[in-house]
Design a protein around this motif. Structure first.
Motif, PDB file in Angstrom:
ATOM      1  N   ASP A  85       1.073  -0.977   0.327  1.00  8.64           N
ATOM      2  CA  ASP A  85      -0.015   0.061   0.137  1.00  8.64           C
ATOM      3  C   ASP A  85       0.732   1.366  -0.038  1.00  8.64           C
ATOM      4  O   ASP A  85       0.321   2.048  -0.312  1.00  8.64           O
ATOM      5  N   VAL A  86       2.129   1.121   0.822  1.00 12.55           N
ATOM      6  CA  VAL A  86       3.251   2.698   0.576  1.00 12.55           C
ATOM      7  C   VAL A  86       3.955   2.499  -0.877  1.00 12.55           C
ATOM      8  O   VAL A  86       3.593   3.681  -1.140  1.00 12.55           O
ATOM      9  N   LEU A  87       3.647   1.220  -1.102  1.00 16.45           N
ATOM     10  CA  LEU A  87       4.307   1.495  -2.794  1.00 16.45           C
ATOM     11  C   LEU A  87       3.426   2.217  -3.601  1.00 16.45           C
ATOM     12  O   LEU A  87       3.582   2.502  -4.544  1.00 16.45           O
ATOM     13  N   GLU A  88       2.489   1.517  -3.219  1.00 20.62           N
ATOM     14  CA  GLU A  88       1.163   1.006  -4.435  1.00 20.62           C
ATOM     15  C   GLU A  88       0.039   2.694  -4.340  1.00 20.62           C
ATOM     16  O   GLU A  88      -0.276   2.557  -5.681  1.00 20.62           O
ATOM     17  N   LYS A  89       0.101   3.054  -3.069  1.00 16.92           N
ATOM     18  CA  LYS A  89      -1.066   3.746  -3.176  1.00 16.92           C
ATOM     19  C   LYS A  89      -0.770   5.131  -2.376  1.00 16.92           C
ATOM     20  O   LYS A  89      -0.772   5.906  -2.836  1.00 16.92           O
ATOM     21  N   PHE A  90       0.313   4.888  -1.433  1.00 17.86           N
ATOM     22  CA  PHE A  90      -0.017   6.040  -0.924  1.00 17.86           C
ATOM     23  C   PHE A  90       1.857   7.254  -1.054  1.00 17.86           C
ATOM     24  O   PHE A  90       1.226   8.479  -1.903  1.00 17.86           O
ATOM     25  N   LEU A  91       2.930   6.881  -1.736  1.00 18.77           N
ATOM     26  CA  LEU A  91       3.572   7.281  -2.028  1.00 18.77           C
ATOM     27  C   LEU A  91       3.316   8.261  -3.923  1.00 18.77           C
ATOM     28  O   LEU A  91       3.304   9.039  -3.771  1.00 18.77           O
ATOM     29  N   PRO A  92       2.819   6.997  -4.511  1.00 18.41           N
ATOM     30  CA  PRO A  92       2.058   7.168  -5.316  1.00 18.41           C
ATOM     31  C   PRO A  92       0.968   8.575  -5.644  1.00 18.41           C
ATOM     32  O   PRO A  92       0.810   9.946  -6.090  1.00 18.41           O
ATOM     33  N   SER A  93       0.239   8.640  -4.534  1.00 14.76           N
ATOM     34  CA  SER A  93      -0.770  10.079  -4.455  1.00 14.76           C
ATOM     35  C   SER A  93      -0.072  11.037  -4.375  1.00 14.76           C
ATOM     36  O   SER A  93      -0.536  11.962  -4.128  1.00 14.76           O
ATOM     37  N   LEU A  94       1.536  10.789  -3.751  1.00 16.96           N
ATOM     38  CA  LEU A  94       1.752  12.073  -3.267  1.00 16.96           C
ATOM     39  C   LEU A  94       3.035  12.602  -4.552  1.00 16.96           C
ATOM     40  O   LEU A  94       2.751  14.281  -3.905  1.00 16.96           O
ATOM     41  N   GLY A  95       3.235  11.822  -5.645  1.00 19.55           N
ATOM     42  CA  GLY A  95       4.468  12.302  -6.004  1.00 19.55           C
ATOM     43  C   GLY A  95       5.672  11.879  -5.854  1.00 19.55           C
ATOM     44  O   GLY A  95       6.835  12.836  -6.787  1.00 19.55           O
ATOM     45  N   VAL A  96       5.797  10.558  -4.842  1.00 17.96           N
ATOM     46  CA  VAL A  96       6.881  11.244  -4.726  1.00 17.96           C
ATOM     47  C   VAL A  96       7.204   9.755  -4.757  1.00 17.96           C
ATOM     48  O   VAL A  96       6.624   8.248  -4.799  1.00 17.96           O
TER      49      VAL A  96
END
Length: 111
Positions: A85-96
């Motif tokens: 979830d961190v790699l596929e959702k959280f970071l992409p949602s921040l553009g990180v």
């Protein structure tokens, strides 16, 4: 990000980053950039880095784990998050994006 049982080696990290010196962020910078304080720095603080001033480096052992534990920008609570979830959702949602490395060798690769 390194596993909790690993000791951070600033000299090795500085060499990997091709920097003559590395230091931890000041309390003022932590407050400004991540809305947190020393001892409570967390992956979740990236939501406050609107100007993308923070570079994220993640040890490959964390990337290969099922879950990570982290503080929600305060050190009196902890959360368990799915690495997926961190790699596929959280970071992409921040553009990180992040750099993967292996502690010991510190060979990095951008993701």
């Amino acid at each position: 990000m390194i596993p909790g049982e690993e000791r951070f080696n600033a000299k090795q990290a500085a060499a990997f980053l091709k920097s003559s010196h590395l230091s931890f962020a000041s309390p003022e910078d932590l407050s400004r950039l991540m809305h947190t304080f020393p001892g409570a720095v967390s992956l979740l603080g990236l939501i406050f880095d609107q100007n993308k001033e923070i570079s994220l480096y993640i040890d490959s052992r964390i990337l290969n784990a099922e879950h990570i534990d982290c503080h929600p920008c305060t050190n009196d609570r902890s959360l368990i998050l799915s690495v997926k979830d961190v790699l596929e959702k959280f970071l992409p949602s921040l553009g990180v994006s992040y750099f993967e490395f292996q502690s010991g060798s510190l060979n990095g690769e951008s993701k």
